[in-house]
Design a protein around this motif. Structure first.
Motif, PDB file in Angstrom:
ATOM      1  N   MET A   1       0.820  -1.153   0.094  1.00 54.10           N
ATOM      2  CA  MET A   1      -0.126   0.057   0.120  1.00 54.10           C
ATOM      3  C   MET A   1       0.667   1.331   0.106  1.00 54.10           C
ATOM      4  N   LYS A   2       2.135   1.104   0.641  1.00 52.74           N
ATOM      5  CA  LYS A   2       2.757   2.470   0.826  1.00 52.74           C
ATOM      6  C   LYS A   2       3.325   2.721  -0.692  1.00 52.74           C
ATOM      7  N   THR A   3       3.863   1.628  -1.631  1.00 46.71           N
ATOM      8  CA  THR A   3       4.128   1.855  -2.851  1.00 46.71           C
ATOM      9  C   THR A   3       3.063   2.713  -3.697  1.00 46.71           C
ATOM     10  N   LYS A   4       1.814   2.380  -3.521  1.00 50.48           N
ATOM     11  CA  LYS A   4       0.810   2.862  -4.198  1.00 50.48           C
ATOM     12  C   LYS A   4       0.499   4.496  -3.601  1.00 50.48           C
ATOM     13  N   ALA A   5       0.827   4.733  -2.408  1.00 47.31           N
ATOM     14  CA  ALA A   5       0.789   6.005  -1.924  1.00 47.31           C
ATOM     15  C   ALA A   5       1.816   7.058  -2.744  1.00 47.31           C
ATOM     16  N   VAL A   6       3.061   6.463  -2.726  1.00 46.07           N
ATOM     17  CA  VAL A   6       4.065   7.008  -3.198  1.00 46.07           C
ATOM     18  C   VAL A   6       3.778   7.239  -4.829  1.00 46.07           C
ATOM     19  N   ILE A   7       3.454   6.441  -5.388  1.00 47.37           N
ATOM     20  CA  ILE A   7       2.903   6.662  -7.034  1.00 47.37           C
ATOM     21  C   ILE A   7       1.878   7.629  -7.068  1.00 47.37           C
ATOM     22  N   GLY A   8       0.952   7.587  -6.143  1.00 48.22           N
ATOM     23  CA  GLY A   8       0.017   8.824  -6.165  1.00 48.22           C
ATOM     24  C   GLY A   8       0.470   9.981  -6.004  1.00 48.22           C
ATOM     25  N   LEU A   9       1.449  10.021  -5.051  1.00 49.45           N
ATOM     26  CA  LEU A   9       2.130  11.587  -4.648  1.00 49.45           C
ATOM     27  C   LEU A   9       2.932  11.834  -5.996  1.00 49.45           C
ATOM     28  N   LEU A  10       3.723  11.026  -6.492  1.00 48.42           N
ATOM     29  CA  LEU A  10       4.582  11.243  -7.735  1.00 48.42           C
ATOM     30  C   LEU A  10       3.737  11.645  -8.922  1.00 48.42           C
ATOM     31  N   LEU A  11       2.602  10.974  -9.175  1.00 48.35           N
ATOM     32  CA  LEU A  11       1.619  11.454 -10.235  1.00 48.35           C
ATOM     33  C   LEU A  11       1.074  12.927  -9.983  1.00 48.35           C
ATOM     34  N   ALA A  12       0.557  13.022  -8.626  1.00 53.63           N
ATOM     35  CA  ALA A  12      -0.061  14.409  -8.428  1.00 53.63           C
ATOM     36  C   ALA A  12       1.223  15.720  -8.880  1.00 53.63           C
ATOM     37  N   ALA A  13       2.423  15.267  -8.373  1.00 57.33           N
ATOM     38  CA  ALA A  13       3.447  16.334  -8.586  1.00 57.33           C
ATOM     39  C   ALA A  13       4.118  16.274 -10.106  1.00 57.33           C
ATOM     40  N   MET A  14       3.561  15.045 -10.769  1.00 62.31           N
ATOM     41  CA  MET A  14       3.855  15.346 -12.316  1.00 62.31           C
ATOM     42  C   MET A  14       2.795  15.953 -13.024  1.00 62.31           C
ATOM     43  N   LEU A  15       1.690  15.821 -12.502  1.00 62.88           N
ATOM     44  CA  LEU A  15       0.443  16.602 -13.176  1.00 62.88           C
ATOM     45  C   LEU A  15       0.589  17.928 -13.065  1.00 62.88           C
ATOM     46  N   LEU A  16       0.968  18.434 -11.721  1.00 61.75           N
ATOM     47  CA  LEU A  16       1.192  19.724 -11.144  1.00 61.75           C
ATOM     48  C   LEU A  16       2.258  20.501 -12.539  1.00 61.75           C
ATOM     49  N   TYR A  17       3.455  19.608 -12.520  1.00 62.17           N
ATOM     50  CA  TYR A  17       4.373  19.982 -13.275  1.00 62.17           C
ATOM     51  C   TYR A  17       3.813  20.225 -14.828  1.00 62.17           C
ATOM     52  N   LEU A  18       3.423  19.280 -15.230  1.00 59.78           N
ATOM     53  CA  LEU A  18       2.755  19.240 -16.767  1.00 59.78           C
ATOM     54  C   LEU A  18       1.504  20.318 -16.939  1.00 59.78           C
ATOM     55  N   VAL A  19       0.819  20.650 -15.888  1.00 60.67           N
ATOM     56  CA  VAL A  19      -0.137  21.932 -16.209  1.00 60.67           C
ATOM     57  C   VAL A  19       0.798  23.181 -16.167  1.00 60.67           C
ATOM     58  N   LEU A  20       1.943  23.400 -15.442  1.00 59.49           N
ATOM     59  CA  LEU A  20       2.726  24.389 -15.571  1.00 59.49           C
ATOM     60  C   LEU A  20       3.322  24.572 -16.801  1.00 59.49           C
ATOM     61  N   LEU A  21       3.745  23.312 -17.299  1.00 59.74           N
ATOM     62  CA  LEU A  21       4.496  23.308 -18.675  1.00 59.74           C
ATOM     63  C   LEU A  21       3.547  23.801 -19.623  1.00 59.74           C
ATOM     64  N   GLY A  22       2.234  23.106 -19.633  1.00 60.92           N
ATOM     65  CA  GLY A  22       1.448  23.341 -20.549  1.00 60.92           C
ATOM     66  C   GLY A  22       0.953  24.964 -20.603  1.00 60.92           C
TER      67      GLY A  22
END
Length: 150
Positions: A1-22
């Motif tokens: 479960m810890k792995t999925k939480a880390v993946i979720g956190l990384l995906l949220a950070a990546m989404l923020l980065y992609l929005v700013l890049l867009g």
């Protein structure tokens, strides 16, 4: 479960980065200068490529996990019993012996996703990540073809 939480956190950070890049891409295009417009288009294409690559990897992980669950419920998962050195790495000779067993099993049953899954695990234990992923993709294809949809 810890792995999925880390993946979720990384995906949220990546989404923020992609929005700013867009947003930067839109600003570049809005400038109207030909070089800036071309760069802006490139900046907008980059998030699409990133989303595609991440989606592909996540789907690979989900399929691999589903196959592992099914094989575990059937008692067909390969055991994690290979001897390890002091650093925790699997001993090469043991990995090679296990690989030969799983390779022969896969040759005998080439249409069984479980044999390809175990072969992928053996490749991974032997340190051949490229072939491990190829074998796991083959297992995923066979699993998809042979598993009835709900």
């Amino acid at each position: 479960m810890k792995t999925k939480a880390v993946i979720g956190l990384l995906l949220a950070a990546m989404l923020l980065y992609l929005v700013l890049l867009g947003q930067r891409g839109v600003v570049l295009i809005a400038s109207g200068e030909p070089v800036a417009v071309a760069l802006g288009i490139g900046v907008l294409i980059l998030p699409l490529v990133v989303v595609w690559a991440i989606g592909r990897e996540l789907l690979f992980g989900v399929r691999t996990e589903a196959m592992a669950r099914q094989l575990a419920s059937e008692g067909r998962l390969p055991p994690d019993d290979l001897p390890r050195n002091e650093a925790g790495r699997i001993e090469r000779a043991a990995a090679d012996a296990a690989f030969e067993r799983y390779r022969a099993e896969t040759e005998a049953a080439p249409d069984d996703f479980g044999s390809w899954f175990r072969l992928a695990c053996a490749y991974d234990a032997a340190g051949d990540r490229k072939r491990a992923r190829a074998a796991m993709r083959r297992a995923g294809t066979l699993h998809k073809e042979t598993t009835p949809r709900p």
